[in-house]
Design a protein around this motif. Structure first.
Motif, PDB file in Angstrom:
ATOM      1  N   VAL A   1     -32.375 -49.313   2.216  1.00  0.00           N
ATOM      2  CA  VAL A   1     -33.648 -49.308   2.291  1.00  0.00           C
ATOM      3  C   VAL A   1     -34.644 -48.233   2.776  1.00  0.00           C
ATOM      4  CG1 VAL A   1     -33.808 -49.029   5.080  1.00  0.00           C
ATOM      5  CG2 VAL A   1     -32.057 -50.049   4.944  1.00  0.00           C
ATOM      6  N   GLU A   2     -34.208 -47.020   1.520  1.00  0.00           N
ATOM      7  CA  GLU A   2     -35.904 -46.156   2.199  1.00  0.00           C
ATOM      8  C   GLU A   2     -35.951 -46.304   0.476  1.00  0.00           C
ATOM      9  OE1 GLU A   2     -32.889 -42.579   0.909  1.00  0.00           O
ATOM     10  OE2 GLU A   2     -33.379 -42.756   3.151  1.00  0.00           O
ATOM     11  N   LEU A   3     -35.806 -47.389  -1.183  1.00  0.00           N
ATOM     12  CA  LEU A   3     -36.196 -48.230  -2.380  1.00  0.00           C
ATOM     13  C   LEU A   3     -37.239 -48.703  -1.450  1.00  0.00           C
ATOM     14  CD1 LEU A   3     -35.423 -48.646  -5.062  1.00  0.00           C
ATOM     15  CD2 LEU A   3     -34.669 -50.387  -5.192  1.00  0.00           C
ATOM     16  N   ASP A   4     -37.170 -49.249  -0.224  1.00  0.00           N
ATOM     17  CA  ASP A   4     -38.782 -49.826  -0.511  1.00  0.00           C
ATOM     18  C   ASP A   4     -39.898 -49.562  -0.166  1.00  0.00           C
ATOM     19  OD1 ASP A   4     -39.552 -53.111  -0.331  1.00  0.00           O
ATOM     20  OD2 ASP A   4     -39.646 -52.486   2.239  1.00  0.00           O
ATOM     21  N   ALA A   5     -39.571 -48.643   0.908  1.00  0.00           N
ATOM     22  CA  ALA A   5     -40.196 -47.776   1.091  1.00  0.00           C
ATOM     23  C   ALA A   5     -40.901 -46.424   0.187  1.00  0.00           C
ATOM     24  CB  ALA A   5     -39.882 -46.743   2.508  1.00  0.00           C
TER      25      ALA A   5
ATOM     26  N   GLU B   1     -54.184 -50.749 -13.952  1.00  0.00           N
ATOM     27  CA  GLU B   1     -52.877 -51.774 -14.291  1.00  0.00           C
ATOM     28  C   GLU B   1     -51.781 -50.612 -14.021  1.00  0.00           C
ATOM     29  OE1 GLU B   1     -53.388 -53.060 -17.952  1.00  0.00           O
ATOM     30  OE2 GLU B   1     -54.928 -55.107 -18.113  1.00  0.00           O
ATOM     31  N   LEU B   2     -51.181 -51.656 -13.037  1.00  0.00           N
ATOM     32  CA  LEU B   2     -49.881 -50.887 -12.876  1.00  0.00           C
ATOM     33  C   LEU B   2     -48.718 -51.687 -12.628  1.00  0.00           C
ATOM     34  CD1 LEU B   2     -51.365 -49.589  -9.524  1.00  0.00           C
ATOM     35  CD2 LEU B   2     -51.006 -48.520 -11.351  1.00  0.00           C
ATOM     36  N   PRO B   3     -47.562 -50.869 -12.612  1.00  0.00           N
ATOM     37  CA  PRO B   3     -45.930 -52.212 -13.278  1.00  0.00           C
ATOM     38  C   PRO B   3     -46.024 -52.232 -11.840  1.00  0.00           C
ATOM     39  CG  PRO B   3     -45.852 -49.685 -12.352  1.00  0.00           C
ATOM     40  CD  PRO B   3     -47.170 -49.297 -12.828  1.00  0.00           C
TER      41      PRO B   3
ATOM     42  N   ILE C   1     -37.434 -51.396 -11.225  1.00  0.00           N
ATOM     43  CA  ILE C   1     -36.228 -50.331 -11.037  1.00  0.00           C
ATOM     44  C   ILE C   1     -35.790 -51.584 -11.025  1.00  0.00           C
ATOM     45  CG2 ILE C   1     -36.053 -49.738  -8.411  1.00  0.00           C
ATOM     46  CD1 ILE C   1     -34.949 -47.090  -9.407  1.00  0.00           C
ATOM     47  N   LEU C   2     -35.759 -53.085 -10.523  1.00  0.00           N
ATOM     48  CA  LEU C   2     -35.137 -53.521 -10.241  1.00  0.00           C
ATOM     49  C   LEU C   2     -34.619 -55.282 -10.940  1.00  0.00           C
ATOM     50  CD1 LEU C   2     -35.360 -54.298  -6.119  1.00  0.00           C
ATOM     51  CD2 LEU C   2     -33.334 -52.850  -7.246  1.00  0.00           C
TER      52      LEU C   2
ATOM     53  N   LYS D   1     -40.253 -61.877  -8.661  1.00  0.00           N
ATOM     54  CA  LYS D   1     -38.775 -63.087  -7.918  1.00  0.00           C
ATOM     55  C   LYS D   1     -37.343 -61.932  -8.109  1.00  0.00           C
ATOM     56  CE  LYS D   1     -37.832 -63.506 -13.200  1.00  0.00           C
ATOM     57  NZ  LYS D   1     -37.676 -64.182 -14.406  1.00  0.00           N
ATOM     58  N   HIS D   2     -37.682 -60.407  -8.098  1.00  0.00           N
ATOM     59  CA  HIS D   2     -37.438 -59.546  -8.251  1.00  0.00           C
ATOM     60  C   HIS D   2     -37.340 -58.507  -7.362  1.00  0.00           C
ATOM     61  CE1 HIS D   2     -35.824 -59.352 -13.321  1.00  0.00           C
ATOM     62  NE2 HIS D   2     -37.866 -60.138 -13.128  1.00  0.00           N
ATOM     63  N   ARG D   3     -37.562 -58.986  -6.697  1.00  0.00           N
ATOM     64  CA  ARG D   3     -37.466 -58.199  -5.124  1.00  0.00           C
ATOM     65  C   ARG D   3     -35.991 -58.238  -4.531  1.00  0.00           C
ATOM     66  NH1 ARG D   3     -40.540 -63.272  -4.083  1.00  0.00           N
ATOM     67  NH2 ARG D   3     -40.230 -63.455  -1.791  1.00  0.00           N
ATOM     68  N   PRO D   4     -35.481 -57.359  -3.451  1.00  0.00           N
ATOM     69  CA  PRO D   4     -35.179 -57.234  -2.899  1.00  0.00           C
ATOM     70  C   PRO D   4     -35.035 -58.801  -1.766  1.00  0.00           C
ATOM     71  CG  PRO D   4     -35.888 -55.528  -2.757  1.00  0.00           C
ATOM     72  CD  PRO D   4     -36.804 -56.021  -3.477  1.00  0.00           C
TER      73      PRO D   4
END
Length: 336
Positions: A19-23, A115-117, A122-123, A142-145
């Motif tokens: 949960v904290e990862l997303d924020a 330009e940003l990652p 991390i996923l 496609k890598h989003r949780p």
């Protein structure tokens, strides 16, 4: 299977992590070492001397996320994102001056050069995107949780598929089955009593992938119905590689449903409300159960058989048959 189930300390810790990862990723993505390396190269190309300084300029002081047009500023030059402008009641959170409708066009122009990652780097997403294209990509990355597919309670846990499988097993106490055969009997002593909360979820493995079998009773308009459908634990493109059929019958009759499993990207409610599955009216379900009258006990046998489309058999039960379309296509090509 009763819905619910408590979280073990380990599961609570995992839940907090995801949960904290997303924020947190939106704030960490520019500070992480992979981006700093990339940003250093970009800064040489665009003449930007300090990536950290640029990041701080583009970070909203209220929500701490990166700002996208329109970027607003107060008369003193303090900036904030458009979504937070309404939250602070048009008052600058830094100097308390009235914000008005001043756009910070210069900062928007600076953002165009970056330009940003992806925030899900991390996923596993290693692509780099223009500043203003990054947000659009992340909505469909496609890598989003994935969201937890458990439908019996509001669950905010997110993660990859292996994590969610363990979460369903340990956190929600969902039945897990391996192999090509699964059997379950649905028995209801009082079929007149149908509530929206009456549902079941089973997760099983086949072809090295995981599927969620939903079976539930609810009101469809004024009519009480039973519904069964399948969801694939993965993205929609991968879900299309499989097909399944649902069969229910008894007393010499049967119903057959054939379809493609829906991805768990689509919520349980969305699939159910679209009626994308086998729907059985209560009167017919009682007829399949045998006997007559509204006071009889409802008995439906749920059986899952995983194999090729050409090999499945029909019985007086609800049967789920999965097939790998790619494998079936290769078999046909060999024969020809």
């Amino acid at each position: 299977m009763s819905p619910g189930g408590g979280f073990s300390p380990e599961m609570m810790e995992s839940r907090i992590t995801f949960v904290e990862l997303d924020a947190a990723t939106s704030n960490l993505e520019l500070r992480s070492s992979p981006f700093k390396k990339t940003a250093s190269n970009l800064s040489g190309n665009h003449g930007i001397s300090s990536t950290n300084d640029v990041h701080e300029l583009l970070e909203c002081p209220v929500c701490m996320n990166l700002m996208y047009p329109p970027i607003h500023q107060c008369p003193s030059g303090h900036t904030l994102c458009s979504s937070c402008k309404a939250r602070v009641h048009n008052c600058c959170p830094t100097c308390r001056q009235e914000l008005g409708n001043i756009r910070c066009l210069a900062l928007e122009k600076v953002a165009e050069s970056l330009e940003l990652p992806c925030r899900y780097q991390i996923l596993g997403c290693h692509d780099i995107f223009p500043y203003y294209g990054k947000l659009k990509h992340e909505k469909n990355c496609k890598h989003r949780p994935f969201n937890c597919p458990y439908a019996g309670a509001e669950c905010s846990v997110t993660g990859d598929i292996p994590f969610l499988v363990m979460h369903l097993k340990d956190g929600h106490k969902v039945d897990m089955h391996d192999g090509s055969t699964f059997n379950h009997r649905y028995v209801k002593s009082n079929p007149q009593d149908i509530e929206n909360a009456t549902w079941m979820l089973t997760v099983f493995n086949c072809f090295g992938r995981q599927f969620c079998l939903h079976f539930e009773a609810f009101q469809l308009g004024m009519a009480p119905v039973y519904m069964a459908f399948l969801r694939f634990m993965g993205d929609e493109d991968d879900a299309k590689q499989f097909s399944y059929s649902l069969e229910v019958g008894g007393n010499g009759r049967k119903l057959i449903w054939q379809g493609v499993p829906r991805s768990i990207r689509d919520s349980h409610r969305k699939v159910r409300d679209s009626q994308d599955g086998l729907i059985i009216q209560r009167s017919l379900a009682l007829f399949f159960s045998g006997g007559n009258g509204n006071k009889q006990e409802l008995k439906l046998k749920v059986a899952v058989h995983v194999h090729g489309v050409a090999n499945f058999n029909i019985s007086k039960s609800i049967r789920v048959v999965l097939s790998n379309n790619n494998k079936e296509k290769k078999r046909k090509e060999r024969k020809t």
